[in-house]
Every structure is written in C-alpha cells, then in structure tokens.
Write a protein that holds these residues in place. Sequence first.
Motif, short mmCIF file in Angstrom:
data_model
loop_
_atom_site.label_atom_id
_atom_site.label_comp_id
_atom_site.label_asym_id
_atom_site.label_seq_id
_atom_site.Cartn_x
_atom_site.Cartn_y
_atom_site.Cartn_z
N LEU A 20 0.83 -1.20 0.00
CA LEU A 20 0.00 0.00 0.00
C LEU A 20 0.87 1.26 0.00
CD1 LEU A 20 -2.77 -1.07 2.54
CD2 LEU A 20 -3.03 -0.84 0.05
N GLN A 21 1.97 1.22 0.75
CA GLN A 21 2.90 2.37 0.73
C GLN A 21 3.50 2.57 -0.65
OE1 GLN A 21 5.24 1.49 4.54
NE2 GLN A 21 5.49 3.68 4.22
N ASP A 22 3.87 1.49 -1.32
CA ASP A 22 4.40 1.62 -2.68
C ASP A 22 3.36 2.23 -3.62
OD1 ASP A 22 6.83 0.55 -1.93
OD2 ASP A 22 6.47 -1.43 -2.82
N LEU A 23 2.11 1.81 -3.47
CA LEU A 23 1.04 2.41 -4.28
C LEU A 23 0.90 3.89 -3.97
CD1 LEU A 23 -1.76 -0.32 -4.14
CD2 LEU A 23 -0.47 0.39 -6.17
N TYR A 24 1.03 4.24 -2.70
CA TYR A 24 0.91 5.64 -2.29
C TYR A 24 2.00 6.49 -2.94
CZ TYR A 24 -0.09 9.71 0.56
OH TYR A 24 -0.44 10.97 0.96
N VAL A 25 3.22 5.99 -2.94
CA VAL A 25 4.33 6.71 -3.56
C VAL A 25 4.07 6.90 -5.05
CG1 VAL A 25 6.79 6.58 -4.15
CG2 VAL A 25 6.03 6.04 -1.83
#
Length: 155
Positions: free
Chosen positions: A89-94
């Motif tokens: 989810l953090q990778d998607l956020y970035v």
Amino acid sequence: MHLATYIGLQHTASATLADSFRQVAQGHAAEPDVFTDCHRMAAMSQGHVERLAPLVDRYGEERVDEPERLHADGLAGVRSGGVGLLRDLQDLYVLASFVDITWTVLGQAGKGVRDRDLIAVVDACEQETQRQLLWLNTRIKQAAPQALIASGSST
C-alpha cells in the motif's frame, strides 16, 4: 515544447499505477476490501490513460530521454502477510503521489497554453487521483497497527 514529455510521463505513470493496483488486488485477494477497492482504483487510472489519448494526439508523447529520476516504477511483486500488505500500500501511495504531482505540472502547463481541454482532463483526473491517495492513506492507517503490533504478524 516539453509538454509532450510530461504527457508521456503521465501516460506511463497512470498505466503503471493501474497495473500496480491490479497486482495488489490479486496478491491480497484474501482482503475483500483491498481486492475490490484496488480494482476500482485501477479502473480510475485506466480511465486516466484513456482520457490522455486526445492530448497525445494534440501534443504528442515523448517517452525517451527522460531523466531516470522521473521514471515511475511499478511494483515488482506483492509481499505476503500484514506487513507485506502495508508495504505494498505504501508503494502504491508513492506511485499515486508521483501521478498526482505530474497532474499538477500538466495543469499548470494547460493554464499556460490556455487549453481548456487539457485543464478539464487534468481537473477530473487529479480529483480521482486525490481520492486514490485518500483511500490509500486511510487503508494504510487501518493496516498499520494490526501489521506492526499484532502478535504473530509475518513480514
């Protein structure tokens, strides 16, 4: 005109975000909300790719000679477990943040060339990208405590 560079950048980044949302949906299908919402977010990003088509026709699309730091890489794969979901989810956020700021740049260019069609596409797509970021932020907040402090969480 360097507008074609940023149109190409946005085209690639939006397609990459759509693919990455689909990848996370499949990789974390055991989480029903993640599966459903990531597919919905992927459809939004795919719609952005389609909305860019007339702008590609008008201004062109430059996809070569971009500085390496401007590339938006998608997910290489999904991770397992609660911490894996959190990191995905953090990778998607970035990636979604990259898409968002690229919309901002295109919006400023649209104002500069006084292209109402470009501005309209940017406004609509930027709003949806911000909804994606809001969902990701909320889902990250939900996943973090369980992933990071629940006993037996795997990495």
